[in-house]
Design an enzyme around this catalytic site. Structure first.
Site, PDB file in Angstrom:
ATOM      1  N   HIS A  76     -40.192 -98.410 108.972  1.00  0.00           N
ATOM      2  CA  HIS A  76     -40.478 -98.664 106.727  1.00  0.00           C
ATOM      3  C   HIS A  76     -41.457 -97.738 106.583  1.00  0.00           C
ATOM      4  O   HIS A  76     -41.654 -97.247 104.772  1.00  0.00           O
ATOM      5  CB  HIS A  76     -40.857-100.387 106.921  1.00  0.00           C
ATOM      6  N   ASP A 105     -35.554 -70.488  87.084  1.00  0.00           N
ATOM      7  CA  ASP A 105     -35.305 -71.375  87.640  1.00  0.00           C
ATOM      8  C   ASP A 105     -37.265 -71.458  89.051  1.00  0.00           C
ATOM      9  O   ASP A 105     -37.642 -71.412  87.807  1.00  0.00           O
ATOM     10  CB  ASP A 105     -33.951 -70.727  88.945  1.00  0.00           C
ATOM     11  N   TRP A 140     -47.133 -95.580 111.916  1.00  0.00           N
ATOM     12  CA  TRP A 140     -46.407 -93.972 111.355  1.00  0.00           C
ATOM     13  C   TRP A 140     -48.206 -93.259 111.512  1.00  0.00           C
ATOM     14  O   TRP A 140     -47.660 -92.006 111.620  1.00  0.00           O
ATOM     15  CB  TRP A 140     -46.907 -94.623 109.353  1.00  0.00           C
ATOM     16  N   SER A 170     -40.050 -78.504 106.301  1.00  0.00           N
ATOM     17  CA  SER A 170     -39.717 -78.197 104.509  1.00  0.00           C
ATOM     18  C   SER A 170     -41.193 -78.659 103.206  1.00  0.00           C
ATOM     19  O   SER A 170     -40.548 -77.541 102.340  1.00  0.00           O
ATOM     20  CB  SER A 170     -39.053 -79.103 104.428  1.00  0.00           C
ATOM     21  N   SER A 171     -42.283 -79.626 103.432  1.00  0.00           N
ATOM     22  CA  SER A 171     -42.420 -79.577 102.538  1.00  0.00           C
ATOM     23  C   SER A 171     -43.734 -78.482 101.967  1.00  0.00           C
ATOM     24  O   SER A 171     -43.735 -78.309 101.024  1.00  0.00           O
ATOM     25  CB  SER A 171     -43.468 -80.859 102.453  1.00  0.00           C
ATOM     26  N   HIS A 254     -54.983 -88.745 104.433  1.00  0.00           N
ATOM     27  CA  HIS A 254     -55.893 -89.305 103.439  1.00  0.00           C
ATOM     28  C   HIS A 254     -55.779 -88.625 102.291  1.00  0.00           C
ATOM     29  O   HIS A 254     -54.796 -89.005 100.885  1.00  0.00           O
ATOM     30  CB  HIS A 254     -57.431 -89.422 102.650  1.00  0.00           C
ATOM     31  N   GLU A 256     -52.323 -87.486 101.622  1.00  0.00           N
ATOM     32  CA  GLU A 256     -50.683 -87.718 101.750  1.00  0.00           C
ATOM     33  C   GLU A 256     -51.049 -89.203 100.620  1.00  0.00           C
ATOM     34  O   GLU A 256     -50.130 -88.750 100.112  1.00  0.00           O
ATOM     35  CB  GLU A 256     -50.261 -87.498 103.058  1.00  0.00           C
ATOM     36  N   TYR A 258     -52.661 -88.819  98.450  1.00  0.00           N
ATOM     37  CA  TYR A 258     -52.662 -88.543  96.841  1.00  0.00           C
ATOM     38  C   TYR A 258     -51.867 -87.673  96.690  1.00  0.00           C
ATOM     39  O   TYR A 258     -51.256 -87.640  95.576  1.00  0.00           O
ATOM     40  CB  TYR A 258     -53.721 -87.996  96.694  1.00  0.00           C
ATOM     41  N   SER A 269     -48.522 -89.497  82.695  1.00  0.00           N
ATOM     42  CA  SER A 269     -49.312 -89.238  81.745  1.00  0.00           C
ATOM     43  C   SER A 269     -48.627 -87.945  80.606  1.00  0.00           C
ATOM     44  O   SER A 269     -48.761 -88.094  79.395  1.00  0.00           O
ATOM     45  CB  SER A 269     -50.194 -88.086  82.127  1.00  0.00           C
ATOM     46  N   HIS A 303     -62.917 -92.619 106.268  1.00  0.00           N
ATOM     47  CA  HIS A 303     -62.972 -94.485 106.196  1.00  0.00           C
ATOM     48  C   HIS A 303     -61.692 -95.227 106.430  1.00  0.00           C
ATOM     49  O   HIS A 303     -61.658 -96.419 106.088  1.00  0.00           O
ATOM     50  CB  HIS A 303     -63.012 -94.343 104.071  1.00  0.00           C
ATOM     51  N   HIS A 304     -60.912 -94.539 106.843  1.00  0.00           N
ATOM     52  CA  HIS A 304     -59.917 -94.742 108.221  1.00  0.00           C
ATOM     53  C   HIS A 304     -60.191 -96.119 108.722  1.00  0.00           C
ATOM     54  O   HIS A 304     -59.762 -96.365 109.958  1.00  0.00           O
ATOM     55  CB  HIS A 304     -58.529 -94.287 108.012  1.00  0.00           C
ATOM     56  N   THR A 329     -60.747 -91.876  89.176  1.00  0.00           N
ATOM     57  CA  THR A 329     -59.818 -92.481  89.254  1.00  0.00           C
ATOM     58  C   THR A 329     -60.404 -93.189  87.901  1.00  0.00           C
ATOM     59  O   THR A 329     -59.072 -93.864  86.974  1.00  0.00           O
ATOM     60  CB  THR A 329     -59.920 -93.656  90.220  1.00  0.00           C
ATOM     61  N   LYS A 332     -59.479 -91.682  85.061  1.00  0.00           N
ATOM     62  CA  LYS A 332     -57.951 -92.128  84.343  1.00  0.00           C
ATOM     63  C   LYS A 332     -57.532 -92.549  83.581  1.00  0.00           C
ATOM     64  O   LYS A 332     -56.810 -93.004  82.437  1.00  0.00           O
ATOM     65  CB  LYS A 332     -57.047 -90.824  85.533  1.00  0.00           C
ATOM     66  N   ARG A 451     -52.421-107.138 110.438  1.00  0.00           N
ATOM     67  CA  ARG A 451     -51.183-106.169 110.147  1.00  0.00           C
ATOM     68  C   ARG A 451     -50.419-106.479 111.923  1.00  0.00           C
ATOM     69  O   ARG A 451     -51.099-106.555 112.257  1.00  0.00           O
ATOM     70  CB  ARG A 451     -51.411-104.489 109.955  1.00  0.00           C
TER      71      ARG A 451
END
Lengths: 601, 360
Positions: A76, A105, A140, A170-171, A254, A256, A258, A269, A303-304, A329, A332, A451
Site C-alpha cells: 500500500h 516541450d 516500505w 526513472s525519477s 524524509h 521524499e 516533501y 498556490s 527524527h524517524h 510551513t 505558507k 501500527r
C-alpha cells in the site's frame, strides 16, 4: 489563437494509434500515460487499504492472514508513494512545465519518454511480486535485519530492491529533465521570481530527488548484495550495522515526504489565487518558504529514529531542526489564507479541494510538530497517532491537492469540464470519509494501538474507533467511484472549453484547450508573475501566428522504448536468471547506440 | 438581512462550529485513553510523568493553533465568497511586516515546545540512579526474555514475557535483540526504545508510589509475521511480594512425583521440547538426562511457567484450554512461530499440561 493550429507543426506520416503512443516524445502524451498509470496504481493501492481496514474493523478479524496483511500494508505504501502520487505528480509536471513556462516541450523529449517507460517497467516488476512468490512484507522502510535473507526467505525483498532502484532511475532522469527545462527554457521575460509557484515547487522537488535518490539507490544495492551475495553491510552477526540502513533510508525518506507534498502545495498556490480572483499573497515568501522546506528537509531525517538510541545530543539536534521546518510551513499556511482575504471567492470543486488542503494539511502539520518532540514521540512513535499524521499530510495534503489540480486543469487537458455537481458530491464524501477514517486514528494512537499489527484483541479498547475508521474508508471508496463516473461521463461530451475558463493568470491558459501539439502558436510576453492579468491591464496582445508558420518539433522515436525494455530485462535478470541481464545489456546498448545516431530533424 | 450581515452571522456560526468540534475532539482524546491497557496518557513513573507534562503543553498549544487556523479558514471562506457587485481587492498581494510577524509566531511556539522538551529528554536519558535493579530484556521473534542480575552483574534467573519490579525502585533495563529489531514499551512506565541487534540500548524508570499492579506492554517496532502478537506485562509489586517472587524464580523447578507429571516429562523429552525450552530441575531431584547444560534459549525458560499469568508472549491467559490450543498448533495462534506444530496427540497434550502446571 485557438483555431490557428491547422497546417502548423511538423507533418507526420499516418501511423497507427498504438505506434504513435509507443514512440511519442510529446510531453502531453507522456503526461497522459503517467497520469493514467499512476491513477490505476492509486486505485489498486486504495483497494489494498480497504482490505486492511476491513481486516481491522473488528477485533481478531480474519479477512487477511498475517502474511497477506503484512504484504498489503507494505505494498500500500510502496504503491501510493512510488507508483501513484509520484507519477501523478510527474504527469502534471509533464503537462505544465512547458505550458506554464511557455516552452514547446521539455528540454530532452526522448529522455522524457525513457523516464516513463522505465517507470512502467519498474512498477510492473514491483507489482508482479504479488503473483511471483509474495510481495515485499517488511514495510516500505524495510528495516534491516528483518530484510536479510535469514528472516525474509522469499523473493519479496529482492523485488523491493530491484523495483525501487528502477523506479528511482526513472525519477532521477525525469527530475534532471524537469530542472534543466525550468532553468533554461522559460519564455522571454519570465525571470525566476516571475515563475509560477507551481514551477518553483516542481524545481525544488526535482532537486530534492536528484540529491536524495542516489542515497537510497546505494542502500538498495547494498541490501541486494547482502541478500544475494552474502555481503554484511546490515547484518550485525558479521559486523554490519542495521542502524546504517535506517540512516541511509531516512536520509532519502524524509526529503521524499516533501517530494510528495510540495507539488500539491504548488497546485493550491495556483488554484487559491485564481478562484479568489487575487494574486497570491506573499509570492516571494511562499517561494522562499518552499525552498527552505527543501533545504531543511535534508537535516531532519533522524527524527524517524528517536527511539533507536541515537544518544542525547543527536536527539536534541534533530528535535531542533525538525521543529524548525514547522516555521516555513506555517508561513505558507498564513500566506494562502491571506490570499483569500479580500477576495471574491468562486467555490468551484477545485477550490473546495484547495481550501480543504489548507485545513487538512494543517492538522497533519500540527501533529508533525507534536511528535517532533521526543517526549511525545517516545509514546506516539509506531502507534496509530503517526498513521493519522502521515495520512493527514499525504491524503489530506498530497491527494487533496492532486484532486484540486485535476478539477482545475481538466478543461485545459481535455477541453471538457468535469461535472461540478458530481465533483462537489465526491468532494464532500471524500472530505467526510477521510476525516472519519483518519481522525479517529489520533484517538487510537493515544490509547496505544501499535501500527502494522494485523490483528488486535478485544479488551484493548480499540474496537469502536476502528469500526468508525473502516466505515470512513468505505465512504472514501465511494467518493473515488463518483469521481470515476464523473470522468467517464465527461469524456463522452464534446470538447467546448474555452482557452481560459477560470480567468487564470498563467501561460497555460493562453493557448487552446486542449493545447495543440506545439503548445503555443506564439509564446506570450511575460512581465510579472501573473502574466495574463498584467498583459490585459497593460493592453499587451499576443500577435496572431503568421501564415504558414512552421514550428519544428522533435520526431517520434522508439529508441526510448527499446532502452527501457533493456533496462527492464536487466532488472528481471537480477530477480530470475543472470543470463537475462546479458540480454538486457545487449538490448539497452542497441537502444543507446540507436538513440545517439538517430536524426533529430 | 443584508448579504453582509448574513455572512457575518455565518462567520460567527463557523467559529461556534469549530469550537464545538474542538470540544468534541477534546472529549474524545481524553476518553480515548481512559482505562485503556496501553493508554499513553496514564503516566505511572517519574519518567513518563516528565514526558507527559511536555505532551500536555504541546497538546494545548496544538489545540490553539488548530482552532485558530480552522476558524480562519472557515471565516475567510464565508466572508469572501463571491457576492454580486463586490470586486476582489487585487492590490493586496503582500506585506513584509506581516511576513515577519508570522515567521516569528511559529518560532515562538516552537521555542515554547523545544525548551521543556530539552529539559525532559536530558532528565529521562541521564544514567540510572545508584542501586538500580539490573534487568536485561531480550527481544526474540516473537517473545520477550528477561534476565535478572545481582548487584555484581551475575545472572540470577531468566523468565519470559512477564517482568516483575518493586514499586518505587529504579530499574535499569538493558535492551538487546536476538534476531531483528524489536521495541520495548510499557506506556504507563516508559516510552518506547528499540532493541537493536548488535547494539546495547538501555532505559530506566522508577515507578511512582501506589502504582502496584499489572501494566501492559507491547512490541512497537515491526518485526515480522507475528509482530501483532508480541506482548508482555510488567508487574509492579510491593517489596515483599517482589522478594517472594524472586526467591521462587531463583529456586530450581519444583519436582513433582505425580504420575501424570512424570508422563509429561517423558513427552517433553521424547518430542525434544528441551532443545528449545529449559526447565531447571535440581540435580538431586531429577535424573541426569533431564538437567541439560544451560545454553542460550531458543524458546522461553519454563522453570516457573505456572507462576506466570499468560502463555504465548502475553497473547493468551494461561489456562487449560488455551494451553491445549497452543500445543495443538502454535503457528495457528502465532503465525510464523518458531515453535512448530509437533502433531501432539490429545493424550500427550494432557500429560504436558499436567507437567507444565506443576512448574510453580
Amino acid at each position: 489563437m485557438a483555431t490557428a493550429t491547422d497546417g502548423v507543426g511538423a507533418v507526420q506520416a499516418e501511423q497507427s494509434k498504438v505506434w504513435e503512443w509507443l514512440t511519442t516524445v510529446d510531453h502531453k502524451k507522456i503526461g497522459t500515460m503517467y497520469g493514467l498509470t499512476g491513477f490505476t496504481y492509486f486505485l489498486i493501492s486504495g483497494l489494498t487499504a480497504l482490505a486492511i481496514r476491513t481486516q481491522l474493523a473488528v477485533p481478531n478479524g480474519n479477512v487477511l492472514s498475517a502474511e497477506l496483511y503484512n504484504q498489503f500494508f507494505t505494498m500500500h505504501a510502496l504503491m501510493m508513494i512510488f507508483m501513484a502520487i509520484m507519477p501523478m505528480g510527474a504527469s502534471f509536471f509533464n503537462f505544465f512545465i512547458p505550458l506554464q513556462i511557455g516552452a514547446r516541450d521539455v528540454a530532452f523529449p526522448r529522455l522524457n519518454a525513457l523516464s516513463y517507460w522505465v517507470f512502467l517497467s519498474g512498477s510492473l516488476i514491483l507489482f508482479s511480486s504479488f503473483f511471483l512468490g509474495g510481495a515485499p512484507d517488511a514495510g516500505w522502510f524495510a528495516y534491516a535485519p528483518l530484510t536479510d535473507s535469514e528472516y525474509s526467505v522469499g523473493s519479496g525483498l529482492d523485488f523491493y530492491c530491484v523495483g525501487l532502484i528502477i523506479l528511482g532511475l526513472s525519477s532521477l532522469m525525469a527530475s534532471l529533465n524537469f530542472a534543466v527545462t525550468i532553468l533554461n527554457m522559460r519564455a522571454p521575460g519570465m525571470t525566476m521570481m516571475r515563475l509560477p509557484v507551481y514551477m518553483w515547487m516542481t524545481l525544488i522537488v526535482s532537486f530534492l530527488l536528484i540529491l536524495s535518490l542516489p542515497i537510497v539507490t546505494v542502500a538498495l544495492a547494498l541490501l541486494y548484495f547482502d541478500r544475494n551475495f552474502a555481503t554484511n553491510f546490515f547484518t550485525p552477526e558479521t559486523g554490519g550495522d542495521p542502524i546504517l540502513w535506517q540512516h541511509l533510508f531516512w536520509l532519502f525518506g524524509h526529503p521524499e515526504v516533501y517530494v510528495l507534498i510540495l507539488p500539491s502545495m504548488g497546485i493550491v498556490s495556483e488554484v487559491i489565487p485564481v478562484f479568489s480572483r487575487k494574486p497570491l499573497f506573499g509570492y516571494s515568501a511562499i517561494v522562499f518558504a518552499g525552498a527552505a522546506i527543501g533545504v531543511l528537509g535534508f537535516g531532519v531525517w533522524a527524527h524517524h529514529m528517536f527511539t533507536t538510541g541515537l544518544g542525547t545530543v543527536p536527539t536534541l539536534v534533530f528535535t531542533a531542526t525538525t521543529m524548525g521546518i514547522g516555521v516555513p510551513t506555517g508561513v505558507k499556511i498564513f500566506n494562502w489564507l491571506s490570499t483569500m482575504y479580500g477576495g471574491s471567492i468562486r467555490f468551484t470543486t477545485s477550490m473546495y479541494f484547495a481550501v480543504s488542503f489548507i485545513a487538512m494539511f494543517t492538522i497533519g502539520g500540527i501533529s508533525g510538530v507534536m511528535h517532533a518532540s521526543p517526549a511525545v514521540d517516545s509514546q506516539h512513535q509506531d502507534t496509530y497517532f503517526v498513521v493519522a499524521h502521515i495520512h493527514y499530510v499525504l491524503f489530506g495534503g498530497a491527494i487533496m491537492g492532486i484532486f484540486s489540480g485535476i478539477f482545475y486543469w481538466w478543461p485545459k487537458l481535455t477541453g471538457r469540464f468535469l461535472s461540478e455537481t458530481m465533483g462537489k458530491w465526491s468532494f464532500w464524501m471524500m472530505f467526510t470519509g477521510m476525516n472519519l477514517t483518519f481522525f479517529p486514528m489520533h484517538f487510537l494512537g493515544v490509547s496505544g494501538m501499535p501500527r502494522r499489527i494485523y490483528t488486535y484483541d478485544e479488551g484493548f479498547g480499540w474496537d469502536d474507533w476502528n469500526m468508525v475508521a473502516t466505515m470512513g474508508s468505505y465512504l472514501l471508496g465511494v467518493s473515488i467511484l463518483i469521481f470515476l463516473v464523473n470522468v467517464f461521463r465527461t469524456m463522452r461530451q464534446p470538447a467546448t472549453a474555452p482557452d481560459n475558463p477560470w480567468d487564470a493568470p498563467t501561460l497555460e491558459w493562453a493557448t487552446s484547450s486542449p493545447p495543440p501539439e506545439h503548445d503555443f502558436d506564439v509564446i506570450p510576453e511575460v512581465h510579472s508573475s501573473v502574466p495574463l492579468w498584467t498583459n490585459r491591464e497593460m493592453g499587451i496582445v499576443t500577435p496572431e501566428a503568421p501564415e504558414g508558420l512552421h514550428i519544428h518539433l522533435p520526431p517520434p522515436s522508439y529508441m526510448p522504448l527499446i532502452l527501457a525494455i533493456g533496462v527492464g530485462l536487466i532488472a528481471v535478470g537480477l530477480l530470475a536468471h543472470l543470463a537475462l541481464v546479458g540480454i538486457g545489456v545487449a538490448i539497452a546498448t542497441y537502444g543507446v547506440w540507436g538513440w545517439s545516431i538517430e536524426p533529430t530533424d | 438581512m443584508t448579504a453582509r450581515s448574513r455572512q457575518i452571522v455565518i462567520a460567527v456560526a463557523s467559529v461556534v462550529a469549530v469550537a464545538f468540534v474542538s470540544w468534541l475532539i477534546f472529549i474524545a482524546f481524553d476518553g480515548a485513553a481512559v482505562d485503556k491497557r496501553l493508554s499513553t496518557l496514564n503516566p505511572l513513573s517519574d519518567q513518563t510523568q516528565l514526558y507527559h507534562d511536555v505532551y500536555v503543553l504541546v497538546w494545548w498549544l496544538s489545540g490553539i493553533v488548530f482552532i485558530v487556523i480552522m476558524a480562519a479558514t472557515l471565516i475567510l471562506s464565508v466572508l469572501y465568497r463571491e457576492r454580486p457587485g463586490v470586486e476582489s481587492r487585487r492590490e493586496i498581494h503582500g506585506n513584509t511586516r506581516l511576513e515577519i510577524l508570522w515567521t516569528i509566531i511559529p518560532i515562538v511556539i516552537v521555542l515554547i515546545i523545544v525548551v521543556p522538551t530539552f529539559g525532559a529528554v536530558l532528565s529521562v536519558e541521564r544514567d540510572a540512579e545508584e542501586g538500580a535493579l539490573e534487568v536485561t530484556a531480550t527481544g526474540h521473534q516473537w517473545w520477550f526474555e528477561f534476565t535478572y542480575h545481582d548487584s555484581d552483574g551475575n545472572e540470577l534467573f531468566r523468565t519470559a514475557n512477564e517482568m516483575h519490579v518493586p514499586v518505587e525502585q529504579a530499574v535499569n533495563v538493558s535492551l538487546v535483540s536476538d534476531d531483528v529489531i524489536h521495541a520495548f514499551w510499557v506506556p504507563a512506565l516508559f516510552g518506547k526504545k528499540d532493541m537493536v541487534p548488535g547494539h546495547n540500548n538501555r532505559l530506566w524508570f522508577k515507578s511512582k508510589p501506589g502504582t502496584e499492579g499489572m501494566h501492559y506492554g507491547q512490541c512497537v517496532e515491526y518485526c515480522g509475521d507475528s509482530h501483532a502478537n508480541m506482548r508482555f506485562r510488567v508487574f509492579v509489586e510491593s517489596r515483599a511480594d517482589y522478594d517472594a517472587w524472586v526467591t521462587n524464580q531463583i529456586a530450581t523447578a519444583k519436582w513433582s512425583d505425580d504420575e501424570l507429571v512424570d508422563a509429561g516429562r517423558e513427552v517433553f523429552m521424547a518430542k525434544a521440547c528441551n532443545s528449545c525450552h529449559q526447565i531447571e530441575y535440581s540435580k538431586s531431584d531429577a535424573p541426569d538426562w533431564l538437567v541439560p547444560p544451560r545454553v542460550a534459549a531458543i524458546g522461553p525458560n519454563l522453570s516457573h511457567l505456572a507462576s506466570r499469568t499468560t502463555i504465548a508472549s502475553g497473547l493468551l491467559d494461561r489456562d487449560e484450554s488455551n494451553l491445549r490450543a497452543w500445543l495443538k498448533n502454535p503457528p495457528g495462534i502465532k503465525p510464523g512461530s518458531r515453535m512448530p506444530n509437533l502433531e501432539l496427540t490429545d493424550d500427550e497434550i494432557t500429560k504436558l499440561i499436567a507437567m507444565l502446571d506443576s512448574l510453580e
